[in-house]
Write an enzyme that holds these catalytic residues in place. Structure first.
Site, mmCIF file in Angstrom:
data_model
loop_
_atom_site.group_PDB
_atom_site.id
_atom_site.type_symbol
_atom_site.label_atom_id
_atom_site.label_comp_id
_atom_site.label_asym_id
_atom_site.label_seq_id
_atom_site.Cartn_x
_atom_site.Cartn_y
_atom_site.Cartn_z
ATOM 1 N N GLU A 289 26.383 56.971 32.387
ATOM 2 C CA GLU A 289 26.415 55.727 33.152
ATOM 3 C C GLU A 289 25.346 54.751 32.666
ATOM 4 O O GLU A 289 25.573 53.537 32.573
ATOM 5 C CB GLU A 289 26.211 56.023 34.640
ATOM 6 C CG GLU A 289 27.334 56.806 35.278
ATOM 7 C CD GLU A 289 28.653 56.063 35.157
ATOM 8 O OE1 GLU A 289 28.799 55.000 35.792
ATOM 9 O OE2 GLU A 289 29.520 56.534 34.402
ATOM 10 N N TRP A 292 26.542 53.274 29.491
ATOM 11 C CA TRP A 292 27.542 52.217 29.742
ATOM 12 C C TRP A 292 26.828 50.893 29.985
ATOM 13 O O TRP A 292 27.266 49.835 29.499
ATOM 14 C CB TRP A 292 28.389 52.567 30.973
ATOM 15 C CG TRP A 292 29.677 53.252 30.684
ATOM 16 C CD1 TRP A 292 29.958 54.575 30.841
ATOM 17 C CD2 TRP A 292 30.884 52.650 30.196
ATOM 18 N NE1 TRP A 292 31.254 54.824 30.481
ATOM 19 C CE2 TRP A 292 31.857 53.663 30.085
ATOM 20 C CE3 TRP A 292 31.237 51.344 29.853
ATOM 21 C CZ2 TRP A 292 33.148 53.423 29.647
ATOM 22 C CZ3 TRP A 292 32.527 51.090 29.401
ATOM 23 C CH2 TRP A 292 33.463 52.119 29.296
ATOM 24 N N TRP A 320 48.212 34.043 36.133
ATOM 25 C CA TRP A 320 47.824 34.667 37.390
ATOM 26 C C TRP A 320 48.434 33.928 38.571
ATOM 27 O O TRP A 320 48.795 32.750 38.467
ATOM 28 C CB TRP A 320 46.308 34.693 37.510
ATOM 29 C CG TRP A 320 45.628 35.391 36.375
ATOM 30 C CD1 TRP A 320 44.928 34.825 35.352
ATOM 31 C CD2 TRP A 320 45.596 36.800 36.141
ATOM 32 N NE1 TRP A 320 44.468 35.778 34.486
ATOM 33 C CE2 TRP A 320 44.860 37.003 34.944
ATOM 34 C CE3 TRP A 320 46.114 37.912 36.807
ATOM 35 C CZ2 TRP A 320 44.630 38.274 34.419
ATOM 36 C CZ3 TRP A 320 45.884 39.167 36.279
ATOM 37 C CH2 TRP A 320 45.146 39.353 35.108
ATOM 38 N N ASN A 358 30.713 53.008 43.279
ATOM 39 C CA ASN A 358 31.250 52.705 41.952
ATOM 40 C C ASN A 358 32.753 52.951 41.835
ATOM 41 O O ASN A 358 33.487 52.149 41.262
ATOM 42 C CB ASN A 358 30.505 53.527 40.897
ATOM 43 C CG ASN A 358 30.778 53.026 39.495
ATOM 44 O OD1 ASN A 358 30.621 51.845 39.233
ATOM 45 N ND2 ASN A 358 31.186 53.914 38.610
ATOM 46 N N TRP A 376 41.109 37.945 37.509
ATOM 47 C CA TRP A 376 39.923 38.798 37.619
ATOM 48 C C TRP A 376 38.636 37.994 37.775
ATOM 49 O O TRP A 376 37.673 38.467 38.374
ATOM 50 C CB TRP A 376 39.817 39.714 36.396
ATOM 51 C CG TRP A 376 39.720 39.008 35.078
ATOM 52 C CD1 TRP A 376 40.758 38.623 34.266
ATOM 53 C CD2 TRP A 376 38.532 38.586 34.408
ATOM 54 N NE1 TRP A 376 40.292 37.990 33.140
ATOM 55 C CE2 TRP A 376 38.920 37.961 33.188
ATOM 56 C CE3 TRP A 376 37.172 38.681 34.700
ATOM 57 C CZ2 TRP A 376 38.017 37.421 32.281
ATOM 58 C CZ3 TRP A 376 36.248 38.153 33.802
ATOM 59 C CH2 TRP A 376 36.673 37.526 32.604
ATOM 60 N N TRP A 399 34.788 44.209 35.531
ATOM 61 C CA TRP A 399 35.993 43.474 35.914
ATOM 62 C C TRP A 399 36.981 43.363 34.764
ATOM 63 O O TRP A 399 38.199 43.461 34.955
ATOM 64 C CB TRP A 399 35.615 42.097 36.466
ATOM 65 C CG TRP A 399 35.320 42.173 37.930
ATOM 66 C CD1 TRP A 399 34.102 42.332 38.527
ATOM 67 C CD2 TRP A 399 36.280 42.156 38.987
ATOM 68 N NE1 TRP A 399 34.255 42.412 39.899
ATOM 69 C CE2 TRP A 399 35.570 42.300 40.199
ATOM 70 C CE3 TRP A 399 37.661 42.024 39.025
ATOM 71 C CZ2 TRP A 399 36.217 42.320 41.437
ATOM 72 C CZ3 TRP A 399 38.315 42.035 40.258
ATOM 73 C CH2 TRP A 399 37.584 42.192 41.447
#
Length: 506
Positions: A289, A292, A320, A358, A376, A399
């Site tokens: 993590e 990341w 969208w 998360n 998004w 996102w």
């Protein structure tokens, strides 16, 4: 022999004395070191008056001031635009160089360039120091010398490259005597180099007690949470996905504001991973993590265009949902009124506390983009205002991962089923009952999809859909087909080699 007579350390995302690379470099190269924190009006002016993050920063700055004073120095505190404050303060104090931890966000890069030019005009140096990551910018590259765009090989390279010295703490206690004592700030400088911390009201904020974060602030608060997590780290892998279980570290906000160093966290995780055994698996997952987080910092540095645009340009062609109906759906999502209990519980959690688990960040993001068909970027902007631990790189990366528009993203044809996610990760409905109490009387099985429950059973649970709790905004199966059609404009399907995580240290 020191390189500079006087230096100024400008603290930003590193609100601590312990293992502070910027402070350590200044103390190692200057005879006398001043320390300043600026309540940045360019940032604060865009926040709501009751923003809980400002209260957390305020508490952490107060704790930092005490730490600097205990070490023999004095924390200068200003309220204004750093582009004006830092060059003026540096000249008033007569320093030869300003030190600051490197920031990778586009607006911060622009700000620092402006500050650097003004300092240069005054013959004052400006030195950036790597502090908020273990590896930055071009330090982890492919064999061809290019930045990675897929997480798994990046993580392999990161782990292969990391050495004990990369995770070692910065600074020596013996250097602390070089901090400028309160008495060193006198005369003309005294009025500009005030150590008095303005109140929240003076900063333009009013954060009621019920709006404050439920975690302790400052270095001591970070240490308290880390000490609580370390015995639990062995179980992180199997517990991290269940929002009703105490699985995460809850350190992400401390990492965001630098009340704990990334080296401290990565060192603990790396050491436990190397020890192996049952504890090693949990530590390896938690370290992943943290990596990341570094991956997304690297992506932001090399691809600043991801702010406002898809990492994969082809995905910007997606049409969208817009108009009044989409706006109504978006408002329902924001307020936790979608009719899908786990989604609504998660959105109510973030609204009430500023925190979201998360796993749930992925669930609600997928729902907004792939069930409601909403851009998004609207969700990203909402999280930016709502999350205690908001970090541009991780938020944007997460996102775009959920929307399948980013690097190493979730393939667009993989769409989270909010009911299945609920049944799997909140099987007893404990999390749902906490944040959607109107469904508390439903059974563990029924609570995940109340619209599937017979009317008499709902009546016994004192639930009337459409009155006590909304009907589903969309039918997931129908929405899935519409999403696949929407993404058909993308010619090359996304693939993924990474896992499904977005925000490190959570």
């Amino acid at each position: 022999m020191t390189e500079f007579q006087k230096g100024l350390v400008w603290l930003r995302r590193d609100l601590r004395c312990t293992d502070n690379a910027t402070l350590a470099q200044a103390l190692a190269t200057c005879g006398q070191v001043y320390v300043v924190f600026v309540f940045d009006t360019a940032i604060l002016s865009g926040l709501p008056r009751d923003d809980r993050r400002v209260a957390f920063i305020h508490e952490s700055v107060a704790a930092l001031s005490q730490s600097v004073e205990a070490a023999g120095g004095a924390l200068i505190v200003r309220h204004g635009d750093p582009v004006d404050v830092i060059p003026s303060l540096a000249q008033t104090l007569g320093v030869q160089v300003v030190f600051a931890g490197r920031d990778y966000e586009p607006d911060a890069v622009t700000r620092d360039r402006q500050v650097s030019r003004l300092l240069d005009d005054a013959d004052i140096g400006f030195e950036h120091v790597k502090d908020q990551v273990v590896f930055e910018m071009n330090e982890v590259l492919t064999a061809q010398g290019e930045p990675y765009s897929v997480f798994t090989p990046y993580q392999r390279a990161w782990l292969k490259q990391v050495r004990p010295v990369d995770l070692a703490p910065h600074g020596r206690r013996a250097d602390m005597h070089r901090l400028a004592a309160p008495g060193a700030i006198s005369g003309e400088a005294a009025s500009e180099a005030t150590t008095e911390i303005p109140s929240l009201a003076e900063l333009g904020f009013d954060v009621p007690a019920e709006r404050r974060m439920a975690i302790p602030a400052g270095e001591a608060g970070a240490r308290q949470l880390l000490d609580d997590f370390l015995p639990r780290m062995a179980h992180y892998r199997e517990r991290r996905d269940y929002p009703a279980v105490r699985g995460p570290s809850y350190l992400s906000v401390h990492l965001r504001f630098g009340t704990v160093s990334i080296r401290t966290l990565a060192r603990e995780a790396h050491a436990a991973m190397l020890r192996g055994g049952d504890a090693g698996a949990g530590a390896q997952t938690w370290l992943s993590e943290l990596i990341w987080r570094e991956f997304y910092f690297m992506i932001l540095h090399h691809h600043p265009e991801v702010v406002g645009n898809a990492f994969k340009p082809a995905y910007d062609a997606i049409q969208w949902a817009t108009g009044p109906a989409a706006d109504d759906d978006f408002e329902a999502w924001c307020e936790g009124r979608t009719g899908y209990p786990l989604v609504d519980a998660a959105m109510r959690q973030i609204n009430q506390t500023g925190y979201m688990h998360n796993r749930l960040r992925m669930v609600v993001a997928s729902f907004l983009v792939k069930d409601l068909g909403i851009d998004w970027r609207r969700g990203e902007a909402y999280f930016a205002l709502a999350l205690n631990d908001f970090d541009l790189a991780a938020n944007n990366g997460g996102w775009q991962w959920a929307a399948s528009t980013g690097c190493d993203a979730q393939p667009y044809f993989r769409i989270f089923n909010p009911v299945t996610q609920s049944e799997k990760f909140d099987p007893q409905g404990r999390f749902i009952r906490k944040y959607v109490p109107e469904l508390a009387n439903l059974s563990d099985k029924a609570i995940h999809a109340p619209w599937r429950v017979d009317a008499p059973v709902l009546a016994l649970a004192k639930v009337e859909l459409g009155r006590d709790y909304p009907q589903p905004r969309v039918a997931h199966d129908v929405a899935r087909k519409e999403t696949l059609a929407r993404y058909a404009v993308v010619k090359t399907p996304a693939t993924s080699e990474g896992n499904a995580e977005d925000v490190a240290a959570d």
